[in-house]
Scaffold this active site. Structure first.
Site, PDB file in Angstrom:
ATOM      1  CG  HIS A  93       3.767  -7.434   0.475  1.00 56.62           C
ATOM      2  ND1 HIS A  93       5.098  -6.434   0.624  1.00 56.62           N
ATOM      3  CD2 HIS A  93       2.690  -7.234  -0.439  1.00 56.62           C
ATOM      4  CE1 HIS A  93       4.421  -6.269  -0.276  1.00 56.62           C
ATOM      5  NE2 HIS A  93       4.063  -5.872  -1.118  1.00 56.62           N
ATOM      6  CG  ASP A 229       8.074  -7.415   1.445  1.00 61.54           C
ATOM      7  OD1 ASP A 229       8.022  -8.018   1.231  1.00 61.54           O
ATOM      8  OD2 ASP A 229       7.343  -6.505   1.965  1.00 61.54           O
ATOM      9  CB  SER A 664       3.741  -5.011  -4.073  1.00 65.57           C
ATOM     10  OG  SER A 664       3.968  -4.109  -3.597  1.00 65.57           O
TER      11      SER A 664
HETATM   12  N1  ARG Z   1       2.341  -1.842   2.615  1.00 69.69           N
HETATM   13  C1  ARG Z   1       2.920  -3.250   1.860  1.00 69.69           C
HETATM   14  C2  ARG Z   1       2.185  -2.302   0.155  1.00 69.69           C
HETATM   15  O1  ARG Z   1       0.470  -2.003  -0.068  1.00 69.69           O
HETATM   16  C3  ARG Z   1       2.241  -4.071   1.327  1.00 69.69           C
HETATM   17  C4  ARG Z   1       3.626  -5.102   2.989  1.00 69.69           C
HETATM   18  C5  ARG Z   1       1.913  -5.984   3.548  1.00 69.69           C
HETATM   19  N2  ARG Z   1       2.852  -6.092   4.851  1.00 69.69           N
HETATM   20  C6  ARG Z   1       1.966  -5.808   6.175  1.00 69.69           C
HETATM   21  N3  ARG Z   1       3.024  -5.983   7.191  1.00 69.69           N
HETATM   22  N4  ARG Z   1       0.796  -5.946   6.049  1.00 69.69           N
HETATM   23  O2  ARG Z   1       2.740  -3.242  -1.091  1.00 69.69           O
END
Ligand code: ARG
Length: 729
Positions: A93, A229, A664
């Site tokens: 992501h 991811d 992330s």
């Molecule tokens: N929740 C993750 C973060 O804030 C991002 C994941 C992105 N994936 C998605 N399905 N929108 O780091």
């Protein structure tokens, strides 16, 4: 024995602080503040091995991914070096925007994945940077020294700004480094960050979305999780090893340090530390601050963004070109939207605010008990300020998010304002006019890039409707409360909006490329003077800029003053507590352990997930849960090689590390300094973690490095990538 010591240790921590693995710590201070704790939890490295400015250390393997926005570097994720040739790992992501940009309907890397077979196939990503921290330095004294005699807040601000500029300039002198001074503890401390920005970053590999985004928005922010991811980039430098923009002669970067990778896996209570660039937390809010988030700030954004996402989704579902073009922005919005929802739910359902109110009371009691009474009204001042902010902030969000950024075309009007004044001036400078028109002609493609008129029209219409419905008439901008209704006299508001929006999409040069080009071929003042989108922009921007924004800025300044005073007071109120500064996009370290948790009565969540779970969730009728046939085949053959644990392939695990957005892609590092995972998410059961840490419920979700390597090795057959890594079996 070891476990019992650990148990007692944790108990003491919980008892006194309730926040043992809490904290996003500055790396240059861990020796002083955290190292003892870290050792007890299982860290075998010395502070010097983690952060040193004289020799290579762990920190040299950690990069902040950045874009450049209007000449400023804006960090958004973290990545880590894993090979001597500049290979870096991050989240899928985090690379999503880059992968989307490189994708087309015919070469859809988002859906299919991408794997370069050699250096020459690696794809440069324009505008993607990676920066390495050279050093961190406390410059508080230098900055605060200069403001001792300042009389007003205004003067203080100016002096601080000047001092910062000077320090940054000095730090950069005679180097190719960048420098940034950042405020910590709400302006009670300042630190200088010297960093090196690499500007040639190339995509090496990305799994298909059915792995990298498996579970989509449904599973996002959730545990148990089965998302792979991750993706892989490489940093390139000029032949002399220095950062340079893309050039085909650039060479793979030789990092000062890169992480060895452990295949030994993790188990509960194992030490984990995460180093990265958390973006923003607000851990020192009073109860009124949290209430403001729960009742005003989040609900307003949720309402607007929900509408926008729904419209986008409908168009993306039926049109592949739109799906790819908007994928990255949609994912980012959907991600924030679900976070805001989760925050509200957590703040409502838990006793977080109640507990904070108790704390605030004790604070006030203390503030009244000390000789100097300067902190006694702080909690009340906060409460009053937040109350007064509710309406103006709501309006500000509506104008900026719904009106100015609802349709993608509204802000583009700005590009033509200079031409408009040129065309309307009496003695126009012909040369300048010609130059401006040529400049605009070059911009036309950009103005209509990713512009889909039907979608845009629907969003514009719905956003206007929301504005009229949710902002009381007496507060509305004059253009909307008075001017527009006057123009469509006798019509209902709904009809007025309908007619106005139709007019914009059938007349404005900003809603049709052909119209814009025709205008540029024969530019007349009259056309711009009568353009309905220009009317709209001009109608709202003045009042927005000169009334709404300044009102907000002044409230915000008041808030900043309170924040600084509050932190200063808190440190006196709890002299034995170790304070860590709120996240602000600078490099931090969080340490903790691998931990399962109990989200609610009778439910227990294990600390690890396996590929079996992917197969369980597999659903061909749901695009979020499709699984590629190749993966199913490998699963059926149980072809897991050295990456399995008791014949099962680990996918993700959780730890009680304290992270937030911006982290992330950060490496999860074991006690020996080896990479065991890549952090990628927080969990629904404690999504209010930006305000309060919770050891029992808050977890960091990490993709297990064994899954990452299995995908690279077995799924994608990239032995050339595997050969670059330093693997500890
Ligand atoms: N929740 C993750 C973060 O804030 C991002 C994941 C992105 N994936 C998605 N399905 N929108 O780091």
């Amino acid at each position: 024995m070891k476990n019992r010591v650990l148990g007692v240790f944790l108990f003491i921590c919980i008892f006194f602080y309730g926040r043992c693995d809490e904290g996003m710590w500055l790396l240059n201070l861990i020796g002083e503040l955290n190292y003892n704790d870290m050792q007890k939890l299982g860290c075998k490295l010395t502070p010097d091995q983690i952060y040193s400015i004289n020799k290579s250390s762990l920190k040299d393997a950690i990069f902040q991914l950045m874009n450049e926005v209007k000449g400023e570097y804006v960090g958004f994720c973290t990545a880590e070096a894993v090979s001597p040739n500049g290979l870096i790992f991050t989240n899928h992501h985090c690379g999503y925007d880059a992968i989307a940009k490189l994708s087309t309907v015919e070469r859809d890397y988002l859906t299919e994945g991408f794997w370069a077979k050699n250096y020459s196939e690696e794809l440069p990503v324009e505008g993607l940077y990676a920066s390495r921290i050279v050093k961190i330095e406390d410059v508080t004294n230098r900055i605060l020294e200069g403001i001792k005699n300042a009389v007003s807040e205004e003067e203080k601000k100016t002096l601080i700004k000047k001092a910062i500029e000077k320090i940054e300039k000095e730090a950069k002198e005679n180097t190719h480094y960048e420098a940034k001074v950042k405020e910590f503890y709400a302006g009670n401390e300042y630190y200088l960050f010297v960093f090196e920005v690499f500007k040639d970053i190339r995509l090496v590999g990305a799994p298909p979305s059915s792995i990298g985004k498996f579970g989509g928005d449904t599973d996002n922010w959730m545990w148990p999780r089965h998302t792979g991811d991750f993706c892989v980039f490489r940093i390139y430098t000029a032949p002399d090893g220095k950062p340079a923009k893309y050039n085909k002669d650039n060479i793979p970067y030789k990092p000062l340090y890169y992480l060895p990778i452990s295949l030994k896996g993790i188990k509960p209570n194992d030490f984990t530390m995460i180093i990265g660039f958390p973006g923003q937390t607000e851990r020192y809010l009073t109860a009124s601050g949290m209430t403001f988030k729960r009742d005003v700030f989040n609900p307003t954004l949720i309402k607007i963004i929900e509408k926008k996402l729904n419209i986008w989704k409908n168009f993306m579902n039926i049109n592949n070109e739109i799906r790819i073009a908007l994928a990255s922005e949609y994912a980012a919005l959907a991600n924030a939207y679900k976070l805001w929802l989760g925050e509200v739910e957590n703040l409502r359902k838990t006793d977080v605010i109640e507990k904070q109110r108790e704390f605030d009371k004790q604070f006030v009691k203390w503030a009244n008990s000390i000789e100097d009474k300067k902190y006694s009204t702080l909690v009340e001042d906060y409460s009053n300020l937040y109350k007064s902010m509710a309406k103006p902030i709501t309006h500000l969000i509506y104008i900026s998010v719904a009106l100015l950024q609802g349709s993608s075309q509204v802000l583009k009007v700005q590009e033509f304002m200079h031409l408009k004044s040129l065309l309307n001036s009496k003695n126009v400078d012909k040369a300048e006019l010609k130059k401006n028109i040529e400049e605009l002609r070059v911009k036309v493609d950009d103005i209509f890039k990713e512009y889909y008129p039907q979608l845009d029209k629907e969003v514009f219409f719905e956003m206007l409707k929301m504005y009229y419905r949710n902002i009381p008439k007496e507060e509305q901008l004059k253009f909307l409360s008075t001017d527009l209704p006057k123009k469509y006299k006798g019509k209902t508001i709904e009809n007025t909006i309908y007619l106005f929006v139709n007019n914009v999409f059938s007349k404005s040069i900003f809603t049709d490329k052909k119209r814009m080009l025709e205008f540029l071929n024969n530019p007349k003042a009259k056309i711009l003077n009568n353009d309905p989108l220009i009317h709209f922009f001009e109608g709202i921007i003045g009042e927005y800029q000169f009334k709404i924004v300044p009102a907000y800025t002044s409230m915000n300044s008041k808030l900043e003053v309170l924040n600084k005073k509050y932190i200063e007071a808190l440190r006196k109120f709890q002299p034995d507590r170790k304070f860590y500064p709120d996240a602000n996009g600078t490099m931090r370290l969080t340490y903790g352990t691998v931990q399962p948790y109990k989200p609610k009565d009778a439910v227990y969540y294990n600390y690890i997930t396996y590929l079996d779970g992917v197969i369980e969730k597999m659903d061909d009728s749901n695009p979020e849960f499709k699984v590629s046939s190749r993966l199913v085949e490998l699963y059926n053959k149980k072809d897991f090689g050295r990456y399995a644990e008791n014949n099962r392939l680990p996918v993700a695990f959780i730890s009680d590390n304290d992270i937030t957005g911006g982290n992330s892609g950060s490496p999860v590092i074991n006690g020996n300094g080896e990479l065991v995972g890549i952090a990628f998410d927080g969990n629904w059961d404690w999504l209010c973690s930006n305000y309060v840490y919770n050891k029992n419920l808050q977890r960091t979700i990490n993709v297990d490095i064994r899954y990452v390597l299995w995908v690279i090795d077995k799924f994608a057959n990239c032995s050339h990538i595997m050969n670059e890594l330093k693997i500890i079996e």
